[in-house]
Design an enzyme around this catalytic site. Structure first.
Site, PDB file in Angstrom:
ATOM      1  N   HIS A  63     -55.669 -30.016   3.030  1.00  0.00           N
ATOM      2  CA  HIS A  63     -54.873 -29.531   1.907  1.00  0.00           C
ATOM      3  C   HIS A  63     -54.880 -30.559   0.784  1.00  0.00           C
ATOM      4  CE1 HIS A  63     -51.868 -31.936   4.090  1.00  0.00           C
ATOM      5  NE2 HIS A  63     -51.201 -32.019   2.952  1.00  0.00           N
ATOM      6  N   HIS A  65     -52.568 -31.967  -2.741  1.00  0.00           N
ATOM      7  CA  HIS A  65     -51.349 -32.003  -3.538  1.00  0.00           C
ATOM      8  C   HIS A  65     -51.733 -32.456  -4.943  1.00  0.00           C
ATOM      9  CE1 HIS A  65     -48.374 -32.109  -0.158  1.00  0.00           C
ATOM     10  NE2 HIS A  65     -49.396 -32.636   0.493  1.00  0.00           N
ATOM     11  N   TYR A 128     -23.638 -28.930 -17.050  1.00  0.00           N
ATOM     12  CA  TYR A 128     -23.794 -29.058 -18.501  1.00  0.00           C
ATOM     13  C   TYR A 128     -23.565 -27.711 -19.181  1.00  0.00           C
ATOM     14  CZ  TYR A 128     -25.976 -29.716 -23.057  1.00  0.00           C
ATOM     15  OH  TYR A 128     -26.216 -29.754 -24.405  1.00  0.00           O
ATOM     16  N   GLN A 132     -20.555 -26.556 -21.791  1.00  0.00           N
ATOM     17  CA  GLN A 132     -20.818 -26.030 -23.131  1.00  0.00           C
ATOM     18  C   GLN A 132     -19.883 -24.871 -23.435  1.00  0.00           C
ATOM     19  OE1 GLN A 132     -22.997 -27.534 -25.403  1.00  0.00           O
ATOM     20  NE2 GLN A 132     -22.730 -28.997 -23.743  1.00  0.00           N
TER      21      GLN A 132
END
Length: 141
Positions: A63, A65, A128, A132
């Site tokens: 494999h 990455h 966050y 707001q």
């Protein structure tokens, strides 16, 4: 490895980083020696041509990455399709012996893994956004 950081285009500021994992058809152990080196080279060249920054890469026998930063105009599925398509064509052309036997003509499985990463966790973003709304309500009062 590069540290992910905010980048800028003409119309956006972004920090979009994707970790992809690709596996060869039938999870064959193909990536050794020259094949491994060529795959890494192809990934680097493919990214460079598209202004994608390779933040990290490792190729194991069964494999691969790759961790890349890409502009927002690129969907993760398109990035995967391009990386897999270009690498399959170039690897199978240079190493035609990989075509034989199981999975003839195909280097990769049709599936892949993708995960996203940035400098901020999902929890921080959620807090966050919630803050707001609180500030907007306070300002409206």
């Amino acid at each position: 490895m590069h540290v992910p950081q905010e980048r800028t285009t003409r119309h956006s500021h972004y920090n979009l980083n994707y970790h992809f994992v690709f596996t060869p058809k039938y999870r064959r152990h193909l990536f050794h020696g020259a094949v491994r080196e060529k795959l890494m080279q192809v990934f680097r060249e493919t990214c460079l041509m598209r202004d994608w920054i390779v933040l990290g890469m490792e190729v194991m026998p069964d494999h691969a990455h790759i961790f890349v930063s890409v502009p927002p105009k690129w969907a993760p599925s398109d990035v995967a399709k391009i990386l897999k398509g270009v690498s399959a064509r170039r690897i199978l052309k240079e190493f035609p012996g990989l075509r034989g036997g199981e999975g003839s003509g195909h280097l990769w499985t049709p599936s892949f893994y993708v995960g996203s990463a940035g400098n901020i966790s999902a929890g921080v973003i959620e807090r966050y956004i919630q803050e707001q709304r609180k500030h907007q309500v306070d300002d409206d009062a």
